[in-house]
Design an enzyme around this catalytic site. Structure first.
Site, PDB file in Angstrom:
ATOM      1  N   HIS A  20       8.942  -1.909 -18.862  1.00 42.83           N
ATOM      2  CA  HIS A  20       9.143  -2.216 -17.468  1.00 42.83           C
ATOM      3  C   HIS A  20       9.932  -3.333 -16.187  1.00 42.83           C
ATOM      4  O   HIS A  20       9.844  -4.921 -17.058  1.00 42.83           O
ATOM      5  CB  HIS A  20       7.699  -2.252 -16.742  1.00 42.83           C
ATOM      6  N   ASN A  79       1.512   4.720 -13.478  1.00 40.13           N
ATOM      7  CA  ASN A  79       1.303   3.471 -14.230  1.00 40.13           C
ATOM      8  C   ASN A  79       0.695   2.455 -13.281  1.00 40.13           C
ATOM      9  O   ASN A  79       1.366   2.199 -11.475  1.00 40.13           O
ATOM     10  CB  ASN A  79       2.797   2.983 -13.845  1.00 40.13           C
ATOM     11  N   TRP A  80      -0.543   2.318 -13.368  1.00 45.24           N
ATOM     12  CA  TRP A  80      -1.725   1.350 -12.192  1.00 45.24           C
ATOM     13  C   TRP A  80      -1.273   0.400 -12.589  1.00 45.24           C
ATOM     14  O   TRP A  80      -1.958  -0.222 -11.786  1.00 45.24           O
ATOM     15  CB  TRP A  80      -3.190   2.340 -12.995  1.00 45.24           C
ATOM     16  N   GLU A 112      14.912   2.680 -13.983  1.00 45.84           N
ATOM     17  CA  GLU A 112      14.113   2.575 -12.463  1.00 45.84           C
ATOM     18  C   GLU A 112      15.019   1.914 -12.050  1.00 45.84           C
ATOM     19  O   GLU A 112      14.367   0.128 -12.556  1.00 45.84           O
ATOM     20  CB  GLU A 112      12.328   1.873 -12.907  1.00 45.84           C
ATOM     21  N   GLY A 162       4.326   4.405  -9.632  1.00 46.05           N
ATOM     22  CA  GLY A 162       3.474   3.138  -9.193  1.00 46.05           C
ATOM     23  C   GLY A 162       2.339   3.867  -8.082  1.00 46.05           C
ATOM     24  O   GLY A 162       1.185   3.827  -8.198  1.00 46.05           O
ATOM     25  N   GLY A 163       2.679   2.736  -7.138  1.00 48.87           N
ATOM     26  CA  GLY A 163       1.785   2.819  -6.048  1.00 48.87           C
ATOM     27  C   GLY A 163       1.072   3.780  -5.592  1.00 48.87           C
ATOM     28  O   GLY A 163      -0.489   3.921  -5.042  1.00 48.87           O
TER      29      GLY A 163
END
Ligand code: PGA
Length: 259
Positions: free
Chosen positions: A95, A9-10, A167, A234-235
C-alpha cells in the site's frame, strides 16, 4: 466473467470494540452478498475479534500488510502463518502509505507477495503514481515499475492467484477520485503487462481493483468500466452503510455483467 471484489481497508482505525460493532453492522447488512466477493482488512489488533464476528459469513478477512519471513527476530512484525491462524485469507501488500511511511521497497514487496502466495493466501498488490508523477507524465512508468518488481520471478500460475489494486496516491483520502476513464486507462495498461508477464488468458482472469476516494456516489461509474473489477475502499469502509452501498453496486455489476 471476473467476480467483482470489494475490500475495506480500515487502516489504523478502530479499537476492538469499534471493530466488532462495524463488522456486525456490515455482516448483518449484507447477509448473503451475491455476484460480489467482500473482504475487510481491520488493524492487526482487531483481527481475532472480527474473525469471530464474521463466523460463517461469506465476508472474508484480510490483513493490511505482513512480514515476508514466517517467524524470527523482527520486532513488531506479523507473519503470514500468524494471519492464516486468525482466518485471514487475504493481505494487502505494498500500500502506498507503507511505501511512503515505512519505506517499503519494491524488493521487499516482492518478497511479501511470494510469502503470501506460498502460504495460500491472496496478495493484493497495490500500485499507483503520485500527483507529481502524473503531472510529469510518469504514471505508466511508475505503475509498470511497481508491477514488474512486485511480481518479479513469479510463475504464471502464481500471478493468476494475485489481485492488483490501482491506487493513485493523489486520490487516496483526498475525496478526489480518479475519473473512470483515468482508472480504466491505467488498469488496461496493467492488464497488458500481465499478458506479457503471465499470458493473455491469465491476464483476463486477474482482478484489478481501483482504490482512492471510492464512495457509494462514484462507485457505479467506476465499476461500470470493464477494466475495473472492484474497489479497495479506505475512508468509506469505516461506515457500514457507505461500505454496504458500494458492495451492492458491485453486486449489481457482478450479477448483470458489463457491456
Ligand atoms: P480512501 O483510501 O478510500 O480513503 O481514499 C483508499 C486506500 O488507501 O486503500
Amino acid at each position: 466473467m471476473r467476480t467483482p471484489l470489494v475490500i475495506g481497508n480500515w487502516k489504523m482505525h478502530g479499537t476492538v470494540v469499534e471493530a466488532r460493532a462495524l463488522t456486525t453492522a456490515i455482516r448483518d447488512g449484507l447477509k448473503r452478498p451475491r455476484g460480489v466477493q467482500v473482504v475487510v482488512c481491520p488493524p492487526f489488533t482487531a483481527l481475532a475479534a472480527v474473525s469471530e464476528v464474521l463466523g460463517g459469513s461469506p465476508i472474508q478477512l484480510g490483513a493490511q500488510t505482513c512480514h515476508h519471513e514466517p517467524a524470527g527476530a523482527h520486532t513488531g512484525e506479523v507473519s503470514v502463518p500468524m494471519l492464516a491462524e486468525l482466518t485471514c485469507r487475504w493481505t494487502l501488500v505494498g500500500h502506498s502509505e507503507r511505501r511512503k511511511e515505512i519505506g517499503e521497497s519494491d524488493e521487499v514487496i516482492n518478497l511479501k507477495v511470494r510469502a503470501v502466495l506460498s502460504h495460500g493466501l491472496t496478495p493484493v498488490l497495490c500500485v499507483g503514481e503520485t500527483g507529481d508523477e502524473r503531472r510529469q507524465g510518469l504514471t505508466f512508468n511508475t505503475v509498470e515499475g511497481q508491477l514488474r518488481a512486485g511480481l518479479a520471478g513469479l510463475a504464471g500460475e502464481q500471478i493468476a492467484k494475485t489481485v492488483l489494486a490501482y491506487e493513485p496516491v493523489w486520490a487516496i483520502g483526498t475525496g478526489a477520485n480518479a475519473t473512470p476513464a483515468q482508472a480504466a486507462e491505467v488498469q488496461g495498461y496493467l492488464r497488458g503487462l500481465l499478458s506479457e508477464l503471465a499470458s493473455k488468458e491469465i491476464a483476463q482472469t486477474v482482478r484489478i481493483l481501483y482504490g482512492g476516494s471510492v464512495k457509494a456516489e462514484n462507485a457505479d461509474a467506476l465499476l461500470a468500466e470493464p477494466e475495473v473489477d472492484g474497489a479497495l475502499v479506505g475512508g468509506a469502509s469505516l461506515n457500514a452503510q457507505a461500505f454496504i452501498g458500494i458492495v451492492r453496486k458491485a453486486a449489481r455489476v457482478g450479477t448483470a455483467g458489463k457491456e
